[in-house]
Design an enzyme around this catalytic site. Structure first.
Site, PDB file in Angstrom:
ATOM      1  N   LYS A  50      96.004  20.385  35.951  1.00 31.46           N
ATOM      2  CA  LYS A  50      94.679  20.944  36.236  1.00 31.46           C
ATOM      3  C   LYS A  50      94.455  21.172  37.726  1.00 31.46           C
ATOM      4  O   LYS A  50      93.793  22.120  38.127  1.00 31.46           O
ATOM      5  CB  LYS A  50      93.562  20.071  35.654  1.00 31.46           C
ATOM      6  CG  LYS A  50      93.233  18.799  36.417  1.00 31.46           C
ATOM      7  CD  LYS A  50      93.861  17.604  35.800  1.00 31.46           C
ATOM      8  CE  LYS A  50      93.636  16.323  36.576  1.00 31.46           C
ATOM      9  NZ  LYS A  50      94.519  15.262  36.079  1.00 31.46           N
ATOM     10  N   GLU A  59      96.675  23.865  27.560  1.00 36.72           N
ATOM     11  CA  GLU A  59      95.762  23.057  26.750  1.00 36.72           C
ATOM     12  C   GLU A  59      95.652  21.624  27.241  1.00 36.72           C
ATOM     13  O   GLU A  59      94.575  21.031  27.244  1.00 36.72           O
ATOM     14  CB  GLU A  59      96.211  23.073  25.288  1.00 36.72           C
ATOM     15  CG  GLU A  59      95.278  22.335  24.344  1.00 36.72           C
ATOM     16  CD  GLU A  59      93.916  22.989  24.233  1.00 36.72           C
ATOM     17  OE1 GLU A  59      92.938  22.392  24.716  1.00 36.72           O
ATOM     18  OE2 GLU A  59      93.828  24.095  23.680  1.00 36.72           O
ATOM     19  N   GLY A 107      92.995  15.891  27.478  1.00 35.67           N
ATOM     20  CA  GLY A 107      94.128  15.342  26.740  1.00 35.67           C
ATOM     21  C   GLY A 107      94.392  16.016  25.415  1.00 35.67           C
ATOM     22  O   GLY A 107      94.706  17.205  25.339  1.00 35.67           O
ATOM     23  N   GLY A 121      96.531  -0.005  33.240  1.00 32.05           N
ATOM     24  CA  GLY A 121      97.093   1.338  33.342  1.00 32.05           C
ATOM     25  C   GLY A 121      96.093   2.448  33.105  1.00 32.05           C
ATOM     26  O   GLY A 121      96.462   3.628  33.026  1.00 32.05           O
ATOM     27  N   ASP A 164      88.695  14.583  39.755  1.00 29.26           N
ATOM     28  CA  ASP A 164      89.458  14.948  38.557  1.00 29.26           C
ATOM     29  C   ASP A 164      88.570  15.679  37.551  1.00 29.26           C
ATOM     30  O   ASP A 164      88.955  16.723  37.004  1.00 29.26           O
ATOM     31  CB  ASP A 164      90.052  13.687  37.932  1.00 29.26           C
ATOM     32  CG  ASP A 164      90.738  13.946  36.604  1.00 29.26           C
ATOM     33  OD1 ASP A 164      91.910  14.350  36.617  1.00 29.26           O
ATOM     34  OD2 ASP A 164      90.101  13.741  35.549  1.00 29.26           O
ATOM     35  N   LYS A 168      88.692  19.790  36.180  1.00 31.71           N
ATOM     36  CA  LYS A 168      88.644  20.183  34.767  1.00 31.71           C
ATOM     37  C   LYS A 168      87.444  21.090  34.487  1.00 31.71           C
ATOM     38  O   LYS A 168      87.533  22.022  33.683  1.00 31.71           O
ATOM     39  CB  LYS A 168      88.606  18.936  33.889  1.00 31.71           C
ATOM     40  CG  LYS A 168      89.892  18.114  33.970  1.00 31.71           C
ATOM     41  CD  LYS A 168      89.768  16.752  33.320  1.00 31.71           C
ATOM     42  CE  LYS A 168      91.061  15.956  33.456  1.00 31.71           C
ATOM     43  NZ  LYS A 168      90.936  14.572  32.951  1.00 31.71           N
ATOM     44  N   GLY A 216      96.839   9.603  28.102  1.00 32.75           N
ATOM     45  CA  GLY A 216      97.840   8.786  27.438  1.00 32.75           C
ATOM     46  C   GLY A 216      99.040   9.604  27.020  1.00 32.75           C
ATOM     47  O   GLY A 216      98.977  10.833  26.903  1.00 32.75           O
TER      48      GLY A 216
END
Length: 435
Positions: free
Chosen positions: A103, A127, A132, A185, A199, A203, A301
């Protein structure tokens, strides 16, 4: 149809698992036979649990993918901007269809890369770049092509949503839950891009391009993260019937003006968006024909993101098979873009949550109320909380709709009052998501 992958990190590993382990299923469902030919990794040797690669599949040389005449589809999963831009450009010029989850690259160079793909009649699919495993890109590109998008609201950063959910449910402070998120994580070692809203803003640029055929830049709209959210705001919002979420917001205004912003937002606790918890993502799209819709799922993920990447690979495979390219979104094509202006944050009108720390004495509320009234800001409700000590109390207010420019001017005047101690908390409220 041969596939080459640039980058074998978390998502790249997931993609290789699906391509190898679900190869027969993909062929049965799509009619496309995909062959994982090459994977580029910075260092060798390398192994992954659950992945048995074909002989000579791994390489450290990107040219073995982007310049290889046997490779039909290049999948870019290395991240970053400079190297990814160079390799994708090279692949396109070599006539290869490209799939990316990047992105940041598309937010900065989308126009250039999509124009290049159009000129070379290849697909550039993305996509997995937003939300995600949620198929929001294809939905906006295709399923809602007959709708005028009135507005969209996105919880599109799993790190921030996890942190805010934990603050809400467990009553812990931001700094403590950030450390826990890093240990699990869910957050990067340097979480700045996530927690400062960057971020989510990248998007939002992609979502706006698809919804309004308009290419905008990060510098054109307001971006605010969650680092200033305290337990007090979480608790007071709950008492008032709201939950705090980091939302990416776009709205179509009058005269081809688009409102774009990313910031913490109070949403009604009974709404669907308020109940999107943990690292999950959701995007609410409101169209003139379809009405309100909500897309919900895992926003990050290994396997959810890999699922979106593989969907793009299959689409690209169909393009190879049929000798055509997937239509490039008109948002990035010269001559096809809509002429829209981005409304400055000063022009928005919304409701506000305000918290002042003030001297515990008579007349303070009247002074603040007078200043707000002078700037055409009407108070909807007021709560005075227990004393802080040192003769101060928290004064919590909800306003009716007000213009941002007026609110900021009123706050500047309120800050000069001797009775106002410390910083004021301001959080915008969105009621339209209450479904």
């Amino acid at each position: 149809i041969n596939v080459g992958i640039l980058g074998w990190g978390t998502v790249g590993t997931g993609v290789s698992k699906i391509l190898l382990n679900q190869n027969a299923l993909i062929a049965k469902n799509s009619g496309i036979e995909l062959c994982l030919k090459k994977i580029v990794k910075r260092t060798l040797p390398a192994t992954r649990d659950g992945v048995e690669l074909p002989a000579d599949c791994l390489t450290t040389n990107p040219a073995e993918v982007v310049d290889n005449p046997d490779i039909d589809i290049v999948v870019e999963l290395i991240g970053g901007v400079t190297e990814a831009h160079t390799l994708i450009s090279r692949a396109i010029r070599n006539g290869k269809h490209v799939v990316t989850a990047n992105k940041a690259l598309l937010a900065d160079h989308g126009g250039e890369l999509f124009q290049l793909a159009s000129e070379h009649q290849v697909s550039l699919n993305f996509e997995a770049s937003t939300a995600g495993g949620i198929p929001i890109i294809k939905t906006l590109q295709e399923s809602f092509a007959g709708n005028q998008i009135h507005s969209l609201y996105g919880i599109v950063n799993g790190t921030c949503n996890y942190i805010l959910t934990e603050m809400h449910e467990r009553g812990v402070d931001f700094s403590d839950i950030l450390k826990a998120a890093q240990d699990k994580g869910y957050a990067e070692a340097d979480p700045t891009f996530d927690v400062e809203g960057i971020d989510a803003a990248q998007k939002l640029i992609l979502l706006i391009a698809l919804a309004y055929r308009s290419s905008i830049s990060l510098s054109q709209f307001h971006v605010e993260g969650i680092t200033g959210i305290t337990q007090k705001e979480i608790q007071y919002a709950r008492e008032l019937g709201y939950v705090i979420k980091l939302l990416a917001i776009a709205k179509l205004g009058d005269g081809n003006r688009v409102e774009a912003r990313v910031h913490p937002t109070l949403v009604p606790e009974r709404s669907l968006l308020a109940n999107v918890g943990g690292a999950f993502n959701a995007v609410c799209v409101i169209g003139d024909a379809v009405g309100p819709t909500l897309f919900y799922g895992q926003g990050a993920g290994e396997m959810p993101t890999a699922s979106a990447v593989v969907a793009d690979i299959i689409d690209a495979g169909k393009s190879v098979q049929q000798g055509i390219s997937t239509p490039i979104s008109r948002a990035w094509l010269a001559g096809a873009q809509a002429e829209v202006d981005v409304s400055p944050i000063d022009d928005i009108e919304t409701r506000y949550y305000l918290r002042f720390v003030v001297a515990d004495r008579p007349g303070v509320l009247a002074k603040i109320g007078t200043i707000l009234g002078n700037w055409q800001i009407s108070i909807a409700s007021v709560i005075q909380k227990d004393p802080h000590g040192m003769d101060t109390v928290s004064l919590v207010m909800l306003t009716h709709n007000a213009r941002e420019k007026n609110m900021q001017a009123a706050l500047a005047e309120i800050y000069t009052l001797e009775d106002v101690k410390g910083d004021t908390q301001l959080i915008r409220i969105e009621e339209e998501v209450d479904f």
